[in-house]
Scaffold this active site. Sequence first.
Site, PDB file in Angstrom:
ATOM      1  N   TYR A  72       0.806  -1.219   0.000  1.00 54.58           N
ATOM      2  CA  TYR A  72       0.000   0.000   0.000  1.00 54.58           C
ATOM      3  C   TYR A  72       0.842   1.274   0.000  1.00 54.58           C
ATOM      4  O   TYR A  72       0.310   2.361  -0.199  1.00 54.58           O
ATOM      5  CB  TYR A  72      -0.942   0.025   1.211  1.00 54.58           C
ATOM      6  CG  TYR A  72      -1.940  -1.098   1.191  1.00 54.58           C
ATOM      7  CD1 TYR A  72      -2.977  -1.124   0.267  1.00 54.58           C
ATOM      8  CD2 TYR A  72      -1.859  -2.142   2.100  1.00 54.58           C
ATOM      9  CE1 TYR A  72      -3.899  -2.157   0.241  1.00 54.58           C
ATOM     10  CE2 TYR A  72      -2.773  -3.185   2.084  1.00 54.58           C
ATOM     11  CZ  TYR A  72      -3.787  -3.186   1.147  1.00 54.58           C
ATOM     12  OH  TYR A  72      -4.699  -4.210   1.126  1.00 54.58           O
TER      13      TYR A  72
ATOM     14  N   HIS B  35      -4.558   6.175  -1.457  1.00 55.08           N
ATOM     15  CA  HIS B  35      -5.275   5.987  -0.194  1.00 55.08           C
ATOM     16  C   HIS B  35      -4.357   6.222   1.012  1.00 55.08           C
ATOM     17  O   HIS B  35      -4.832   6.450   2.112  1.00 55.08           O
ATOM     18  CB  HIS B  35      -5.844   4.569  -0.151  1.00 55.08           C
ATOM     19  CG  HIS B  35      -7.216   4.459   0.421  1.00 55.08           C
ATOM     20  ND1 HIS B  35      -8.143   5.487   0.433  1.00 55.08           N
ATOM     21  CD2 HIS B  35      -7.857   3.409   1.004  1.00 55.08           C
ATOM     22  CE1 HIS B  35      -9.263   5.076   0.989  1.00 55.08           C
ATOM     23  NE2 HIS B  35      -9.116   3.825   1.354  1.00 55.08           N
TER      24      HIS B  35
ATOM     25  N   PHE C 280      -5.768  -0.866   9.670  1.00 51.55           N
ATOM     26  CA  PHE C 280      -6.280  -0.730   8.308  1.00 51.55           C
ATOM     27  C   PHE C 280      -7.304   0.395   8.283  1.00 51.55           C
ATOM     28  O   PHE C 280      -7.927   0.740   9.276  1.00 51.55           O
ATOM     29  CB  PHE C 280      -6.850  -2.041   7.740  1.00 51.55           C
ATOM     30  CG  PHE C 280      -5.770  -3.013   7.352  1.00 51.55           C
ATOM     31  CD1 PHE C 280      -5.086  -2.866   6.153  1.00 51.55           C
ATOM     32  CD2 PHE C 280      -5.419  -4.053   8.191  1.00 51.55           C
ATOM     33  CE1 PHE C 280      -4.079  -3.746   5.794  1.00 51.55           C
ATOM     34  CE2 PHE C 280      -4.423  -4.949   7.849  1.00 51.55           C
ATOM     35  CZ  PHE C 280      -3.746  -4.791   6.644  1.00 51.55           C
TER      36      PHE C 280
ATOM     37  N   ASN D  69     -10.335   0.951   7.205  1.00 52.48           N
ATOM     38  CA  ASN D  69     -11.752   0.835   7.544  1.00 52.48           C
ATOM     39  C   ASN D  69     -12.018   0.666   9.032  1.00 52.48           C
ATOM     40  O   ASN D  69     -13.166   0.674   9.448  1.00 52.48           O
ATOM     41  CB  ASN D  69     -12.383  -0.328   6.783  1.00 52.48           C
ATOM     42  CG  ASN D  69     -12.331  -0.109   5.281  1.00 52.48           C
ATOM     43  OD1 ASN D  69     -11.910   0.943   4.804  1.00 52.48           O
ATOM     44  ND2 ASN D  69     -12.744  -1.097   4.541  1.00 52.48           N
TER      45      ASN D  69
ATOM     46  N   ASN E  64     -14.388   5.302   3.923  1.00 53.17           N
ATOM     47  CA  ASN E  64     -14.586   4.296   4.969  1.00 53.17           C
ATOM     48  C   ASN E  64     -13.791   4.580   6.237  1.00 53.17           C
ATOM     49  O   ASN E  64     -14.237   4.238   7.333  1.00 53.17           O
ATOM     50  CB  ASN E  64     -14.273   2.904   4.437  1.00 53.17           C
ATOM     51  CG  ASN E  64     -15.328   2.431   3.452  1.00 53.17           C
ATOM     52  OD1 ASN E  64     -16.491   2.801   3.547  1.00 53.17           O
ATOM     53  ND2 ASN E  64     -14.915   1.638   2.487  1.00 53.17           N
TER      54      ASN E  64
END
Length: 188
Positions: A15, A20, A64, A66, A112
Amino acid sequence: MKYLITGLGNIGSQYWGTRHNIGFRVVNKLVEDSGHFFSEERYGAVARMRVKNKELVVLKPNTFMNLSGNAVRYWLQKENIPVENLLVIVDDIALPFGVLRLKPKGSDAGHNGLKNIQQILGTQEYTRLRFGVGDYFPRGGQVEYVLGQFDPEELAVMPEKVDRAVEIIKSFCLSGIQFTMNQYNNKD
């Protein structure tokens, strides 16, 4: 006065560098510029630093994206920081790349990470710095887009945009939300 500065992102090398994870990129620069380091603690990587007479607890949740609310709630409570001294740095597809908007409250706008923070804290009344990543994706391609890498043209101006985001964070802590919004919003 103490502040919780939270950059949102996902942990894991796959990531790093994605749209993001712009929140991680911004807080990394904030901490690096101050000569401090992150250490792995409960619910995330944490750095403690000062900006003049303000104490900053800088957080990169390891829950994470979310589930970011658990980390935010834990560190607000652990450090006895009021929610009005919380600043969350987040990617925003509704803004063109590099546009920065500081907002004192608001909806999750479908993000989210913000949705989970709002759900866990039970309020939308916390400051967020939205970092525009653009919406250059076909219908239904949002997930692939935000989990994708920045374009070379975007990377070329990234340092300037991240430096500006760091300025906004420091101004928020030193001068407050209203002054900082007047100084930086709509001046891209």
